[in-house]
Structures are given as C-alpha cells and as structure tokens.
Design an enzyme around this catalytic site. Sequence first.
Site, short mmCIF file in Angstrom:
data_model
loop_
_atom_site.label_atom_id
_atom_site.label_comp_id
_atom_site.label_asym_id
_atom_site.label_seq_id
_atom_site.Cartn_x
_atom_site.Cartn_y
_atom_site.Cartn_z
N ASN A 19 51.25 70.56 56.33
CA ASN A 19 50.63 71.10 57.56
C ASN A 19 51.59 71.90 58.45
OD1 ASN A 19 51.89 68.67 58.17
ND2 ASN A 19 50.47 68.18 59.81
N SER A 45 51.19 61.12 54.55
CA SER A 45 50.13 60.16 54.85
C SER A 45 50.66 58.73 54.82
CB SER A 45 49.01 60.31 53.81
OG SER A 45 49.55 60.09 52.52
N THR A 46 49.97 57.86 55.53
CA THR A 46 50.39 56.45 55.58
C THR A 46 50.31 55.84 54.18
OG1 THR A 46 49.81 56.21 57.89
CG2 THR A 46 49.83 54.19 56.59
N GLY A 90 53.26 56.90 52.24
CA GLY A 90 54.46 56.34 52.88
C GLY A 90 54.66 54.88 52.54
N GLU A 104 57.46 59.23 58.80
CA GLU A 104 56.58 59.82 59.83
C GLU A 104 55.20 59.95 59.19
OE1 GLU A 104 57.36 60.34 62.84
OE2 GLU A 104 59.53 60.60 62.92
N CYS A 162 49.28 65.79 62.72
CA CYS A 162 49.35 64.33 62.81
C CYS A 162 49.16 63.85 64.24
CB CYS A 162 50.68 63.84 62.25
SG CYS A 162 52.08 64.66 63.00
N GLU A 219 62.41 60.84 64.72
CA GLU A 219 63.08 62.11 64.42
C GLU A 219 63.30 62.85 65.74
OE1 GLU A 219 60.52 63.79 61.19
OE2 GLU A 219 62.29 63.29 60.01
P1 NAD Z 1 50.85 63.33 51.48
O1 NAD Z 1 51.27 61.97 51.86
O2 NAD Z 1 49.77 63.50 50.50
O3 NAD Z 1 52.11 64.16 50.90
C1 NAD Z 1 53.30 64.32 51.63
C2 NAD Z 1 54.43 64.64 50.67
O4 NAD Z 1 54.65 63.50 49.84
C3 NAD Z 1 54.16 65.81 49.74
O5 NAD Z 1 55.34 66.53 49.54
C4 NAD Z 1 53.75 65.11 48.45
O6 NAD Z 1 53.99 65.89 47.29
C5 NAD Z 1 54.67 63.90 48.47
N1 NAD Z 1 54.21 62.77 47.67
C6 NAD Z 1 52.95 62.46 47.33
N2 NAD Z 1 52.94 61.35 46.54
C7 NAD Z 1 54.22 60.96 46.41
C8 NAD Z 1 54.87 59.89 45.73
N3 NAD Z 1 54.17 58.99 45.03
N4 NAD Z 1 56.21 59.77 45.81
C9 NAD Z 1 56.93 60.66 46.53
N5 NAD Z 1 56.38 61.71 47.19
C10 NAD Z 1 55.04 61.85 47.14
O7 NAD Z 1 50.53 64.07 52.87
P2 NAD Z 1 49.96 65.53 53.10
O8 NAD Z 1 48.54 65.52 52.66
O9 NAD Z 1 50.89 66.56 52.53
O10 NAD Z 1 50.07 65.66 54.69
C11 NAD Z 1 49.12 65.15 55.54
C12 NAD Z 1 49.55 63.80 56.08
O11 NAD Z 1 50.83 63.88 56.67
C13 NAD Z 1 48.65 63.30 57.19
O12 NAD Z 1 48.37 61.93 57.02
C14 NAD Z 1 49.46 63.52 58.44
O13 NAD Z 1 49.12 62.67 59.51
C15 NAD Z 1 50.82 63.26 57.95
N6 NAD Z 1 51.80 63.90 58.84
C16 NAD Z 1 52.57 63.12 59.65
C17 NAD Z 1 53.46 63.71 60.54
C18 NAD Z 1 54.32 62.87 61.43
O14 NAD Z 1 55.33 63.39 61.90
N7 NAD Z 1 54.00 61.63 61.70
C19 NAD Z 1 53.57 65.10 60.58
C20 NAD Z 1 52.77 65.86 59.74
C21 NAD Z 1 51.90 65.26 58.86
#
Ligand code: NAD
Length: 464
Positions: A142, A219-220, A223, A240, A274, A443
């Site tokens: 995003n 995403s949670t 994470g 995050e 987010c 962060e």
């Molecule tokens: P996502 O969790 O699907 O992916 C995030 C990253 O993790 C990507 O690079 C993805 O390729 C990688 N990933 C996916 N599976 C993995 C695994 N098993 N092992 C290691 N890496 C893996 O999230 P998204 O769809 O890209 O982003 C949207 C989410 O991010 C939303 O939930 C949003 O709230 C969150 N977000 C949080 C913040 C914050 O600062 N708190 C900021 C921006 C986005």
Amino acid sequence: MTRTEMAKEAYMTDLTVIEPATEQVLAVLARTTGSEVESAVEAAQQAQYAWSRTSPSSKAAVLRAIADLVEERAEDLALVEARNVGMPLNDARAVVSSVAETFRYYAAGPERLTGQTIPVAGGVNMTFHEPIGVVALITPWNYPMSIASWKIAPALAAGNAVLLKPAELTPLSSIELQRIAVEAGLPEGLFSVLVGPGSTIGTQLVEHPCIGKIAFTGSTSVGVGIAARAAQTMKRTTLELGGKSASIVFADSDLRAAAEGLAGGVFGNAGQDCCARSRVFVERFAVDEFLGYLRETVAGLQVGDPLNPATQMGPLISQKQLDAVRAVVDSSPVAFQGNVPQGPGYWFPPTVLYPIDDAHPAATEEIFGPVVCILPFETEEEVIKRTNDSVYGLSGSVWTRDGARALRVARAVESGTLSINSYTSVRVSTPFGGFKQSGIGRELGPDALETYTEVKNVYYNTQE
Ligand code: NAD
C-alpha cells in the site's frame, strides 16, 4: 520446504506488475531465485562487516546523499509509485518527500548512537549499541516506498546490511530506491532487493540462520506466522500490522473539518491504509449534521486517473482487493457513495455505511477499501469502551474543542498513535506502531534506531 531445498529451487517464473488504473502490464521482472537469496545474504554479511567499521560521519554522509538523490529524482519516483500503487500523483510526491526526510533524519543516527558509562565496584561498565548484522525487511503493497524507507534508513544508520522483500504487487519503487542508494555511494551488497512471493522468499528470509532481525509490515495474520517462525532462530522482530482505527467526533467539534478531513482520513490511498479511520463514532445529536458534511465531501471527491493532478482518490490495487471490498459492502447498509470512472481499472466508490451495528463485520474487520462506518454514541465513557472493543489498536482521532476531554480520551484509547482535531498519523520524528494485534515495536522517531541494535555491556577493570 527446508532452506537448502529452497536454495536449490529456481523460482523461474517472471513477475508481471500491473498498473491498477489501467489493468495494463507495467513491468515484467525476473523473480529472485532461492540461490540468489543465498548470494544476497552472503554479500550482505561481507558488506556489513566493512560498513560497521565505517566512521559515523561517513555513514551519515551516504545517508544524506541518498536523501539528496531521492529529492533530485523526486518526480520520476513519484510517477513510479503513482502508476504502480494507483496512488494520486500529489500523494506520491508527498511520499517521496517523506522518504528523503526519513533518510535525512536517520543520517544523524550514526553519531547519536551513544551508550552509557556506569560506575561499578573495581571499575566501570560501558554500554555500546552494536549492529544486529543482516536485517530482512518485508513490506506491503500500500505504501511501498515510504514503509521501506522507515526500515532501511535506521537499519543502515545503525550499521546493518538490509535485504528488502517488497510486496509482489508493488516492487518497482523499492528497486529504484536501491539503485539510487548505490549511486549515492552505498557499498554494493549492503542493500539488496529480492523480488518474489512471501511464501518462498519471505519464508527463506524468516528462517535464515544468518539473518538477525525481521522488520515486517503487513497483515496481522501473516505477521503472526512470521513471529512464530522467526522465534525458531530467536530473531528480533518489529511487526507493523493491521488496524481498524476509530475517529471519535464530539458534537462541540468543528464537524465540517472532521467530515472533510475524512477525504484523507479514510478515503486516502482508496482506504488502503493501515491507519484508515474506518469507524467514525459521532455524538448522536450531531450525526445528521455530520452526515450532511460527509455527503458533500464524498460527492466532491475526485476519483480517477492517479496521474491527473486534480485526482484525490485512485483505484484499488487489484481485482482481488476489489472483489473483497465489494463483498463486504454488498452485505452492508449503504447510506451513500461517490462516483467512479468507467472503463478499465479496479475502481470502487467512496462509501458510507449507516446505520450499522458495532458487531457488523464491516465495523470490526479491516476492509482496506474506501469504506467508512458511522456509529452514533451518547457518552464519553461509552465511546471509549466501544472504541477499545477491537483486537486492533493502531491509530485514531479525537475531535472536540474541549482540550481536557481531548487529552483524557486520547489517553484512554488503546492505540499507538492518536491525533486530536487531525487525521495525521505519521511523522518521521515521532514513534509509530500499534497496541494489541496491530503490532509489536515502534518505527520512526529517535527510538527506532536502537531497535536495529544489540546493547553490549563491557566491564573495564581499573584496579591496580
Ligand atoms: P501481507 O501480510 O499479505 O503481505 C505483506 C508482505 O509479507 C508482502 O511482502 C508479502 O509478500 C509478505 N509475505 C506474505 N506471506 C509471507 C510469509 N509467509 N512469510 C514472509 N513474508 C510473507 O499484507 P499486504 O496485503 O501486502 O498489506 C496489507 C496489510 O498490511 C494490511 O493488513 C495493513 O493493515 C497492513 N499494513 C500495516 C501497516 C502498519 O504500519 N501497521 C502499514 C501498511 C500496511
């Protein structure tokens, strides 16, 4: 799959990057292979050894040079981000400016990483902030460039090497940033970008024994899995994660400003933020007036081509995201919606849901689309309880002219970042992160630097 098996596996397929506003192919990239990941880790280890011995002022000079070059290439970088993310060009320009600001802010870091001297029996103890070594950075789609910079800049400032794995949907600005960093004088191997899926490359990084920390934004659900797997090798983690942030609008506030601000507070980046305030609690007897202003805001929102300077909201990132947002809204009470362009592109209109119950999935789950729930409340105590009735705790706003109440409510809300009479969540010089399932660690701000270090305690015997 073990790490060795992954290293042997060639991730042969290309990665096709789509422009969400046109659905056209923007770029075709070669995915990083498992063995290339191994080579990048080795190169990072070697480069980090030399970097950790580079003087603080030389490290600072390189970080400042990166900031300068980002500013010099600002328009090109903004175009890349706007086209790849579907973010309005003006927002992308602000992102680029914040990236330069982040590198400049942490350029002060190498000279600020001071320890303590502690008098003890027979001598003195000294503490040092040592770099962790090689740090893997995993980022979402995003805000790819700014979120990467929040991690790269402090990690490098603290003397580490970084391996950045951007999201598959939006890798382009990360690649540009890496080129700029090398051009600015960052030694080869100290910062590499690895392009590919989280399930393969991401897993390889999370499980790699030579990587000391994972700094993850996403995403949670992902994470949680990363935290569990990283624990196997006792990696440090900064997480995050998602959010379902609330705005609390009291009747004595500037209702028009609170409603107009939602153009950025929940419809910014098409709600794919987010920190999006997707729950707006409004004091009951002000709801009609607030909805009136919000209707004007929604009707006036310019949704369309991200490259048009007048555009305020672009498309969603993908067909998958569009389907997910549509599914939520189809089962929700829609009060009113804005307009979207016809033709190709993953468009979804700004949408206001009302009346809606707190327990409705649209009011509890992160939607990641331009959708806001309006929830009336009666008392301060009640609204705090309802706001905190969420697994998330990332951000939020309080709108009131009563200063004492503003601070009282802000202190009571379980969120990492609150703003009063504003929707601003992020500043380079202040900490950012979540309570509860919105993450672990912070962060930005001065303290983020230390999260990329280990504290070492050295005893110096001064006895004769
Ligand atoms: P996502 O969790 O699907 O992916 C995030 C990253 O993790 C990507 O690079 C993805 O390729 C990688 N990933 C996916 N599976 C993995 C695994 N098993 N092992 C290691 N890496 C893996 O999230 P998204 O769809 O890209 O982003 C949207 C989410 O991010 C939303 O939930 C949003 O709230 C969150 N977000 C949080 C913040 C914050 O600062 N708190 C900021 C921006 C986005």
